[in-house]
Design a protein around this motif. Structure first.
Motif, PDB file in Angstrom:
ATOM      1  N   THR A   1       0.876  -1.239   0.021  1.00 44.02           N
ATOM      2  CA  THR A   1      -0.032   0.068   0.006  1.00 44.02           C
ATOM      3  C   THR A   1       0.814   1.118   0.028  1.00 44.02           C
ATOM      4  O   THR A   1       1.702   1.498   1.026  1.00 44.02           O
ATOM      5  CB  THR A   1      -0.861   0.084   1.073  1.00 44.02           C
ATOM      6  OG1 THR A   1      -1.601  -1.144   1.290  1.00 44.02           O
ATOM      7  CG2 THR A   1      -1.910   1.301   1.252  1.00 44.02           C
ATOM      8  N   LEU A   2       0.841   2.078  -0.956  1.00 40.81           N
ATOM      9  CA  LEU A   2       1.278   3.328  -1.089  1.00 40.81           C
ATOM     10  C   LEU A   2       0.505   4.606  -0.379  1.00 40.81           C
ATOM     11  O   LEU A   2      -0.535   4.645  -0.738  1.00 40.81           O
ATOM     12  CB  LEU A   2       1.608   3.598  -2.592  1.00 40.81           C
ATOM     13  CG  LEU A   2       2.782   2.585  -3.071  1.00 40.81           C
ATOM     14  CD1 LEU A   2       3.015   2.825  -4.706  1.00 40.81           C
ATOM     15  CD2 LEU A   2       4.208   2.425  -2.585  1.00 40.81           C
ATOM     16  N   CYS A  13       5.527   3.381   0.817  1.00 34.55           N
ATOM     17  CA  CYS A  13       4.970   2.008   1.594  1.00 34.55           C
ATOM     18  C   CYS A  13       5.573   2.149   3.070  1.00 34.55           C
ATOM     19  O   CYS A  13       6.816   1.965   3.293  1.00 34.55           O
ATOM     20  CB  CYS A  13       5.256   0.711   0.831  1.00 34.55           C
ATOM     21  SG  CYS A  13       4.605  -0.630   1.663  1.00 34.55           S
TER      22      CYS A  13
END
Length: 276
Positions: A1-2, A13
């Motif tokens: 997940t960025l 992340c």
């Protein structure tokens, strides 16, 4: 997940440390009308400055606490150099500010969304701890909790004695076999290759079933399935309270040794957590 970080204008992340430049266009559709959304601390700080331009805000999160910055920010707030201390859960850890009379909790529902049977208990502990952060010197104080589900029973129990919360939680723990009515041992396997990880996790489940040392749940991927380049799967072993735990430990250690011998250099790393 960025996650987008405005200060550096990069995507980061928080699990593996990967960072990249914000793309000029969507990598899927090619569109250029990109819009950032969310309720991170940077966004909340912006909103505070927009609606209350004259207040002084200190932000306490992983982006602002490098080195000794954490102590410096806390000391500055204690000296009255800011009106608002904005931060993640780290602002709840053992801090005592006599001047604080208002505490706000944004999106409290996220505390209950974890895949953890203790999520409600930990949310209760955190919110009660936060309630104690305001009005330390007898000053009139308030706590405001933002939620999309105000009917959640937890919120109505915050001002009740702890026994009221326990009376709600313990029957479910007993019914489904969780602490304090069972002991838990988590077997976690980590590997860079998901196919090998799944094969070895299935092997562990088969071996533990044959050993008949307790109820086995899993294997399933962990709540965070990939962390710092390693995929993670877990099994949960439930044991009665009265159980020869020393023999269980020896059995698990022997099983781990057999695991490493069987898979050699391709072995997944095995980690045990008691009462996770």
């Amino acid at each position: 997940t960025l996650t987008y970080h405005k200060r550096t204008h990069r995507l980061l992340c928080h699990y593996c440390g990967h960072s990249e430049v914000v793309p000029a266009r969507c990598p899927v559709c090619g569109g250029t009308h990109l819009q950032f959304s969310g309720i991170g601390t940077e966004r909340v700080e912006e909103q505070l400055q927009t609606f209350f331009p004259h207040i002084r805000v200190l932000r306490l999160d992983r982006d602002t606490v490098s080195g000794h910055a954490h102590e410096q920010l806390i000391a500055a707030f204690e000296r009255g150099e800011a009106d608002v201390l904005l931060g993640t859960q780290m602002v709840t850890k053992g801090l005592d500010f006599p001047r604080v009379t208002l505490v706000g909790v944004l999106y409290a529902d996220s505390l209950l969304g974890r895949v953890d049977f203790r999520a409600e208990e930990r949310a209760y502990q955190l919110l009660v701890q936060l309630m104690g952060r305001a009005g330390r010197q007898g000053l009139r104080s308030h706590i405001v909790i933002q939620t999309f589900k105000p009917e959640t029973p937890l919120f109505s129990l915050l001002e009740a004695p702890y026994e009221a919360f326990a009376e709600k939680v313990l029957p479910l723990r007993r019914q489904y076999g969780y602490p304090p009515f069972r002991r838990l041992i988590e077997v976690r396997l980590l590997h860079r290759q998901p196919q090998l990880l799944e094969t070895q996790a299935a092997y562990w489940a088969e071996v533990l079933q044959k050993l008949q040392i307790g109820q086995i749940l899993g294997p399933v991927y962990a709540e965070i399935p990939r962390l710092r380049g390693y995929y993670q799967m877990q099994l949960l072993l439930k044991l009665p309270i009265q159980h020869p735990y020393l023999s269980v430990r020896e059995t698990l250690q022997k099983t781990a040794q057999a695991h490493y011998s069987r898979w050699g250099s391709h072995s997944a790393r095995v980690v045990f957590h008691v009462d996770p």
